[in-house]
Structures are given as structure tokens and as C-alpha cells.
Design a protein around this motif. Structure first.
Motif, PDB file in Angstrom:
ATOM      1  N   THR A  58      -3.109 -62.096 -72.467  1.00 51.49           N
ATOM      2  CA  THR A  58      -3.086 -61.188 -71.327  1.00 51.49           C
ATOM      3  C   THR A  58      -2.012 -60.128 -71.498  1.00 51.49           C
ATOM      4  O   THR A  58      -2.227 -58.970 -71.161  1.00 51.49           O
ATOM      5  CB  THR A  58      -2.853 -61.979 -70.025  1.00 51.49           C
ATOM      6  OG1 THR A  58      -3.867 -62.961 -69.910  1.00 51.49           O
ATOM      7  CG2 THR A  58      -2.897 -61.079 -68.826  1.00 51.49           C
ATOM      8  N   GLU A  81      -3.294 -57.461 -73.855  1.00 50.23           N
ATOM      9  CA  GLU A  81      -4.269 -56.593 -73.194  1.00 50.23           C
ATOM     10  C   GLU A  81      -3.574 -55.633 -72.231  1.00 50.23           C
ATOM     11  O   GLU A  81      -3.944 -54.467 -72.137  1.00 50.23           O
ATOM     12  CB  GLU A  81      -5.304 -57.428 -72.446  1.00 50.23           C
ATOM     13  CG  GLU A  81      -6.216 -58.207 -73.361  1.00 50.23           C
ATOM     14  CD  GLU A  81      -7.168 -59.119 -72.601  1.00 50.23           C
ATOM     15  OE1 GLU A  81      -7.220 -59.037 -71.363  1.00 50.23           O
ATOM     16  OE2 GLU A  81      -7.851 -59.910 -73.261  1.00 50.23           O
ATOM     17  N   SER A  82      -2.568 -56.132 -71.534  1.00 49.58           N
ATOM     18  CA  SER A  82      -1.818 -55.279 -70.606  1.00 49.58           C
ATOM     19  C   SER A  82      -1.072 -54.185 -71.348  1.00 49.58           C
ATOM     20  O   SER A  82      -1.009 -53.043 -70.884  1.00 49.58           O
ATOM     21  CB  SER A  82      -0.841 -56.122 -69.787  1.00 49.58           C
ATOM     22  OG  SER A  82      -1.540 -57.067 -69.013  1.00 49.58           O
ATOM     23  N   ALA A 115      -1.615 -50.233 -70.799  1.00 47.04           N
ATOM     24  CA  ALA A 115      -0.496 -49.344 -70.463  1.00 47.04           C
ATOM     25  C   ALA A 115      -0.306 -48.284 -71.541  1.00 47.04           C
ATOM     26  O   ALA A 115      -0.054 -47.116 -71.239  1.00 47.04           O
ATOM     27  CB  ALA A 115       0.780 -50.155 -70.283  1.00 47.04           C
ATOM     28  N   PRO A 123      -6.614 -52.344 -61.298  1.00 46.23           N
ATOM     29  CA  PRO A 123      -5.256 -52.542 -61.825  1.00 46.23           C
ATOM     30  C   PRO A 123      -4.239 -52.847 -60.728  1.00 46.23           C
ATOM     31  O   PRO A 123      -3.392 -53.727 -60.890  1.00 46.23           O
ATOM     32  CB  PRO A 123      -4.936 -51.219 -62.519  1.00 46.23           C
ATOM     33  CG  PRO A 123      -6.265 -50.643 -62.857  1.00 46.23           C
ATOM     34  CD  PRO A 123      -7.173 -51.064 -61.739  1.00 46.23           C
ATOM     35  N   HIS A 159      -4.933 -56.545 -59.710  1.00 44.24           N
ATOM     36  CA  HIS A 159      -4.766 -57.599 -60.696  1.00 44.24           C
ATOM     37  C   HIS A 159      -3.384 -57.670 -61.333  1.00 44.24           C
ATOM     38  O   HIS A 159      -2.951 -58.752 -61.722  1.00 44.24           O
ATOM     39  CB  HIS A 159      -5.836 -57.472 -61.786  1.00 44.24           C
ATOM     40  CG  HIS A 159      -7.177 -57.855 -61.293  1.00 44.24           C
ATOM     41  ND1 HIS A 159      -8.071 -56.945 -60.806  1.00 44.24           N
ATOM     42  CD2 HIS A 159      -7.766 -59.071 -61.174  1.00 44.24           C
ATOM     43  CE1 HIS A 159      -9.164 -57.576 -60.427  1.00 44.24           C
ATOM     44  NE2 HIS A 159      -9.002 -58.863 -60.626  1.00 44.24           N
ATOM     45  N   VAL A 160      -2.679 -56.569 -61.472  1.00 44.17           N
ATOM     46  CA  VAL A 160      -1.359 -56.611 -62.109  1.00 44.17           C
ATOM     47  C   VAL A 160      -0.391 -57.500 -61.331  1.00 44.17           C
ATOM     48  O   VAL A 160       0.277 -58.351 -61.932  1.00 44.17           O
ATOM     49  CB  VAL A 160      -0.802 -55.189 -62.342  1.00 44.17           C
ATOM     50  CG1 VAL A 160       0.658 -55.238 -62.746  1.00 44.17           C
ATOM     51  CG2 VAL A 160      -1.630 -54.481 -63.411  1.00 44.17           C
ATOM     52  N   LEU A 170      -1.242 -61.056 -62.090  1.00 40.54           N
ATOM     53  CA  LEU A 170      -0.826 -61.463 -63.430  1.00 40.54           C
ATOM     54  C   LEU A 170       0.670 -61.735 -63.483  1.00 40.54           C
ATOM     55  O   LEU A 170       1.116 -62.665 -64.162  1.00 40.54           O
ATOM     56  CB  LEU A 170      -1.203 -60.387 -64.452  1.00 40.54           C
ATOM     57  CG  LEU A 170      -2.694 -60.221 -64.728  1.00 40.54           C
ATOM     58  CD1 LEU A 170      -2.930 -59.009 -65.612  1.00 40.54           C
ATOM     59  CD2 LEU A 170      -3.257 -61.467 -65.365  1.00 40.54           C
TER      60      LEU A 170
END
Length: 67
Positions: free
Chosen positions: A2, A5-6, A10, A46, A49-50, A53
Motif C-alpha cells: 500500500t 502504491e501511495s 503521490a 483519495p 481512503h488516505v 490507510l
């Protein structure tokens, strides 16, 4: 996974790297999430979900340290 992917998200200016591929195959906006999600949710994914996470990572680290 994860985190990787983040970082890619970004690093690509907070735009999915597959956007151009989606546009190439006919998506008007470059997004295909609107196929199965409400428009407001797909647009704000985003922002929704951010934080989830971050909470998930915090809880995972906290649980690992307790062992």
C-alpha cells in the motif's frame, strides 16, 4: 504494498498512473470508477481512503509493538 502504491500515486501528481490508458480506451474523464460508484464517492476517493490507510498503518504498528 500500500505504501508503494501511495508513493506512486503521490509521485504522479495525485492522479492515477493508469488515467491515460483509460482515456485511450474511451473513458471521457480518464476515470472508470464511476461505472460502479456514485460520482461524489469516485471523485473523493483519495480524500476518503488516505485517512483510512493512515489509521490502518497506525493500528498495525501499534499492534506489532505490543507483541
Amino acid at each position: 504494498m500500500t505504501a508503494g502504491e501511495s508513493l506512486v500515486f503521490a509521485g504522479n501528481g495525485f492522479q492515477c498512473p493508469l488515467t491515460q490508458l483509460a482515456k485511450h480506451y474511451g473513458a471521457e474523464s480518464g476515470a472508470v470508477t464511476d461505472i460502479y460508484l456514485p460520482k461524489w464517492f469516485a471523485h473523493n476517493m483519495p480524500a476518503i481512503h488516505v485517512p483510512l490507510l493512515i489509521v490502518m498503518a497506525y493500528l498495525h504498528i501499534r499492534n506489532c509493538r505490543r507483541r
